[in-house]
Write a protein that holds these residues in place. Structure first.
Motif, short mmCIF file in Angstrom:
data_model
loop_
_atom_site.label_atom_id
_atom_site.label_comp_id
_atom_site.label_asym_id
_atom_site.label_seq_id
_atom_site.Cartn_x
_atom_site.Cartn_y
_atom_site.Cartn_z
N LEU A 253 1.82 1.70 -3.53
CA LEU A 253 0.72 2.20 -4.36
C LEU A 253 0.55 3.71 -4.19
O LEU A 253 0.39 4.45 -5.16
CB LEU A 253 -0.58 1.48 -3.99
N HIS A 254 0.59 4.15 -2.94
CA HIS A 254 0.41 5.58 -2.68
C HIS A 254 1.56 6.39 -3.24
O HIS A 254 1.38 7.51 -3.71
CB HIS A 254 0.22 5.83 -1.18
N ARG A 255 2.75 5.78 -3.15
CA ARG A 255 3.93 6.47 -3.68
C ARG A 255 3.78 6.65 -5.19
O ARG A 255 3.99 7.72 -5.73
CB ARG A 255 5.18 5.65 -3.34
N TYR B 25 0.81 -1.22 0.00
CA TYR B 25 0.00 0.00 0.00
C TYR B 25 0.84 1.27 0.00
O TYR B 25 0.56 2.19 -0.77
CB TYR B 25 -1.04 -0.03 1.13
N PRO B 26 1.89 1.33 0.82
CA PRO B 26 2.76 2.51 0.70
C PRO B 26 3.27 2.68 -0.73
O PRO B 26 3.31 3.79 -1.25
CB PRO B 26 3.91 2.21 1.66
#
Lengths: 115, 865
Positions: free
Chosen positions: A55-57, A52-53
């Motif tokens: 993806l957000h990045r 998830y980090p």
């Protein structure tokens, strides 16, 4: 086929893998993880704590775009898709990855026998 | 708004992760687990809150949110370190406040453009009077106007002040004004608000009694009446008709403190049109450049005309200077302003370095805290950002205080400025100045946080210790602090030397023998209205009326002596010269000396010593033998061989020399003696005079009866010039006093900041080294050795800084050379004095910490381990 062993994804390549998976069409986080695991025949395990980090990045860097859509469960899920910028990035990174693999292959297959 | 946005983003993140969790547990259920079991395993596999945090980090916080948090943190930290914060704010307030004050002055006087459309196309044309740009002769003005091709138009201005008589409602009033050519308004590009300017047809005698008045005069004298155009304006110059009113804010001379109220047509007499014997240079010439023509091109053209004049009419040749009007207006004040600005920048740098030192000490003392933050995951960049934000919070708070300081200081400085500083009226702390202040604050903040940031960058992150200090600190830090102290001392040395030079110059100027005793001398200028309508009566009656005022003034209690003077009262800029000759001697053509008409007690009032002969007496009246008294300079020049007493001279007719008096520095302490001649007031027909009184009582007791005496003889007289003679003198040296005060203050501030910095570093070093010193004392070092060592360290840094500072001052002070009086910018006494003062102050500042070091109790020191 049971996995012979499980590997963590080499550093820096997770982004590339995500881009590759997202290139197939809008897809939500859980499906990305599933897909990576299936395609790699369960060798590649992606931890949610990294997925998830990442993806957000990628979203922040403009390589992925996200939108909330109704999904198979009936609830809204966040679907990621590749942006055109992400497509270019995927292309360059795939190329350089292939080159790297090829180069490593050449070294490992050096006909001179190790003693 | 920010919090709502953040929560919406957080909600979305939570929803996304929950979705994942639910899909995972659904899969587990599919594999055969119970619902509860599946949820437990899913949560276990998922990793919990850490994922949310990691996502937030990747997403990047909203910058305002981060900033807000950092600022709150910085403020809390600063409030906790109260001593540091108070010191830092004080230094910032002084540094930024002084900068703002000086900048507000420099900005108004020099930096601002002129308030005319396309002001950059305006130039002033001067004829050089020896080395100074001076006024132009009308003959040359006409020549330029006729032949020039560089200018759209070229206008001339001459002084044209006047006096408005009282009219029952208003007191008599003295007006500043100019006589101008009709195109003056067109050249400046400003037309009257009401009415119209006069025309070239008005520039001839008999047609010239028209006036354009200022907005201010319109309001105060005519109540802003809409029908003002066409009204009469009787004044000393005649009965004028108002044709126009200038818009508010229009001011010429540009930004003068006493700006003009009337502009009347310039009438140049016939003698000004021909190259005869009338060499009067009295015109200010301004012009507007044609589009595309540069100042240099215009200069070349006019210089060419001047060169032709050199061969055609050499007596009329003077070099011509064309310069932008802005440069002309700001004139000599410019260099002075740059000097002040340079000095305040130096002070600001000292403040910056001082703050850097304080911040460094504070950062070192915060090692413990920073260590904990690093251990908790703060990156070096986070720590550096925290330091920078703390610095910026400080400097912005300091700027706020500094603006308050400037608001007060600006008023003080403005009052101290000499009256001839151009555009001083515009000095204000306004938006422009505030913007610069904010910029200065930000730059200051960044500058003084550089040192601690550098330290953080170089340092291996300190391990968490139980105490804020270790036994040793890095040599890097030592070296950095040492370098800052050296820099600070060097800058302070430059400031102190600058202050010393200006103070010494001022002292020298104050000690100059002026030739008169200015104390307790009251002067009142009596200039009755004299015009064509009453000139005959004035010549006949006014001298007697003036004598009558004098007689009454003598009788006032508190007046020790009183006299009348016409011509030139010292220090006021009044001057009249007249042809002087000695029968039978050739003195050269155009020999002139100063002409003063004085009543008998004049020399007694001013305490001018009589060198030879006798003073005037009441017997030297009209009808008696015409007599003259020379000053020593005139007597020495024209009678170098012997006693002039009893000799005859030609000075307003043949006169016998009866006395020689001492010299007076007529134009102030920084000028040479003039050659002066004095004739009895009673032997001239002067309708105007200044009455000078030596008083032994407060001015408030003497003035009312004096005014009554004057009103009795001259009911219509405006009395704008009532002043102590010493005040005129002070106005001549006002810029010197102002420089001395400003630079002296900067010197003191620089010195105290340097001392504070040294104290701070030494005190910190000693605290840091306490355990080490304790060990040394325990194994037998003597306290005096410790004392010597700490002082020695301070001394070494001091001398290094002083050496650099003295060399820098040696170079920089050249720039101030022209402002010094009877001394070189390398005056050894000033340099030695500055060296000693800084050395003593620096060692004094280090003494406290050094003594503390020598008194360390070994037991306590060791227990700190």
């Amino acid at each position: 086929m049971p996995p012979s062993s499980r590997s963590d994804i080499p550093q820096g390549t997770l982004d590339l893998l995500i881009l590759r998976v997202a290139a197939l069409g809008p897809i939500h986080g859980y499906a990305i993880a599933q897909r990576l695991q299936q395609v790699s025949r369960d060798v590649l395990q992606v931890q949610q704590g990294t997925l998830y980090p990442a993806l957000h990045r990628l979203e922040r860097r403009g390589l992925l775009a996200a939108e909330w859509k109704a999904s198979d469960t009936g609830r809204d899920a966040k679907f990621y898709r590749l942006t055109s910028k992400g497509r270019v990035q995927l292309k360059t990174e795939t190329d350089s990855w292939s080159q790297l693999i090829e180069a490593i292959g050449l070294v490992l297959l050096d006909p001179a026998e190790p003693k | 708004v920010i919090t709502r946005r953040r929560s919406r983003r957080d909600d979305a993140l939570e929803a996304e992760l929950r979705d994942h969790l639910e899909r995972l547990s659904a899969d587990y259920v599919r594999e055969g687990a119970t619902a509860a079991e599946a949820r437990r395993r899913a949560r276990l596999a998922f990793g919990g809150e850490a994922v949310t945090e990691a996502c937030r980090d990747e997403r990047g916080g909203h910058w305002v949110e981060t900033l807000g948090r950092e600022v709150r943190l910085a403020v809390r930290g600063l409030l906790a370190a109260r001593t540091f914060t108070v010191m830092a704010l004080l230094i910032l307030m002084l540094g930024i406040g002084a900068t703002t004050t000086i900048y507000s002055v420099v900005d108004a006087v020099v930096l601002r453009g002129l308030p005319f459309p396309h002001a950059d196309r305006l130039v002033a044309i001067s004829e050089m009077d020896s080395t100074q740009p001076g006024n132009a002769a009308p003959q040359n003005f006409f020549m330029w106007r006729e032949r020039q091709t560089s200018f759209r138009d070229i206008a001339a201005v001459a002084y044209g002040g006047t006096i408005l008589p009282g009219d029952g409602v208003n007191e008599p009033e003295r007006l500043n004004g100019e006589q101008v050519t009709a195109n003056f308004f067109d050249v400046l590009g400003v037309m009257p608000l009401v009415g119209a300017p006069f025309s070239a047809a008005n520039e001839v005698d008999g047609n010239a009694r028209v006036a354009v008045i200022s907005y201010g005069l319109w309001q105060r004298r005519f109540g802003g009446a809409p029908d003002v155009v066409g009204r009469r304006l009787p004044n000393q110059l005649g009965d004028f008709r108002i044709v126009g009113v200038m818009p508010p804010g229009f001011s010429y001379p540009v930004g003068a403190r006493d700006s003009s109220d009337v502009w009347t047509p310039l009438v140049i007499s016939a003698s000004g049109h021909v190259r005869g014997h009338d060499y009067s240079y009295y015109l200010q010439v301004i012009a507007r450049l044609r589009d595309g023509v540069s100042v240099t091109a215009a200069q070349t053209e006019l210089s060419g005309m001047a060169d032709r004049l050199r061969t055609e009419a050499p007596a009329w040749y003077r070099p011509v200077l064309v310069q932008p009007l802005h440069a002309f207006v700001t004139g000599p004040a410019r260099r002075w302003m740059w000097l002040l600005l340079g000095a305040v920048i130096c002070l600001l740098l000292v403040a910056c370095v001082n703050l850097a030192v304080l911040m460094l000490v504070r950062t070192s003392a915060r090692n413990h805290e920073l260590g904990i933050r690093a251990a908790l995951g703060a990156s070096r960049r986070d720590l550096a950002r925290a330091v920078v934000i703390e610095a910026l919070v400080l400097s912005l708070a300091g700027a706020g205080l500094g603006i308050g300081f400037a608001w007060l200081g600006g008023g003080v400085l403005r009052a101290a400025l000499p009256a001839d500083v151009p555009r001083a009226a515009a000095i204000a702390v306004d938006g422009r100045v505030l913007a610069v202040t904010m910029l200065v604050a930000l730059v200051t903040g960044v500058l003084f946080s550089l040192a601690p940031v550098w330290q953080i960058a170089c340092q291996v992150m300190p391990a968490i210790r139980t105490r804020g200090q270790g036994r040793t600190s890095g040599t890097e830090q030592h070296r950095l602090r040492g370098a800052l102290i050296v820099a600070q001392v060097a800058l302070a040395a430059v400031l102190v030397i600058g202050a010393g030079l200006f103070v010494a110059s001022f002292v020298r100027v104050s000690r100059i023998d002026l030739g008169v005793d200015t104390r307790d001398v009251l002067t009142v200028r009596m200039r009755p209205l004299v015009g064509p309508w009453n000139v005959r009566v004035a010549r006949r009656d006014y001298p007697d009326r003036l004598q009558d005022v004098l007689a009454q003034a003598r009788a006032i209690s508190g007046v020790e002596a009183a006299a009348l003077v016409a011509g030139g009262l010292p220090f006021r800029g009044d001057l009249r010269t007249a042809a002087f000759g000695v029968p039978g001697r050739a003195l050269g053509p155009n020999t002139e000396i100063d002409l003063n008409q004085v009543s008998p007690d004049y020399f007694r009032v001013l305490r001018v010593p009589l060198r030879r002969g006798r003073p005037f007496t009441d017997a030297d009246r009209a009808g008696a033998e015409p007599v003259v008294i020379l000053n020593a300079a005139a007597a020495g020049t024209y009678f170098p061989d012997g006693d002039p007493i009893g000799r005859m001279v030609d000075f307003q007719g043949p006169r016998r020399v009866v006395g020689v008096i001492g010299n007076i520095r007529h134009d102030g302490p920084e000028t040479a003696w003039r050659r002066e001649g004095f004739v009895p007031f009673a032997q001239s027909q002067m309708p105007a005079a200044t009455i000078v009184l030596r008083i032994s009582r407060p001015i408030g007791e003497v003035l009312p009866p004096l005014k009554a005496a004057i009103r009795g003889q001259f009911p219509d007289l405006a009395l704008p010039d009532i002043e102590m003679l010493g005040d005129y003198l002070r106005s001549l040296t006002a810029w010197r006093r102002a420089s001395m005060l400003v630079l002296g203050l900067f010197g003191v501030l620089g010195l105290s900041m340097a001392a504070t910095g040294i104290y701070g570093v030494m005190a910190y070093t000693v605290v840091q080294r306490t355990p080490e010193i304790g060990v040394r004392l325990a194994i037998g070092a003597s306290p005096s050795a410790i004392l010597r060592e700490v002082l020695g360290r301070a001394g070494r840094q001091l001398t290094r800084g002083l050496a650099i500072g003295l060399v820098a001052a040696w170079g920089v002070s050249q720039l101030a050379a022209r402002f010094l009086f009877q001394m070189t910018p390398h005056d050894p006494v000033v340099y030695a004095g500055a060296f000693l003062v800084l050395l003593v102050a620096g060692l004094g500042a280090a003494l406290g910490p050094a003594r503390r070091a020598s008194r360390v109790d070994p037991l306590i020191a060791l227990r700190l381990e």
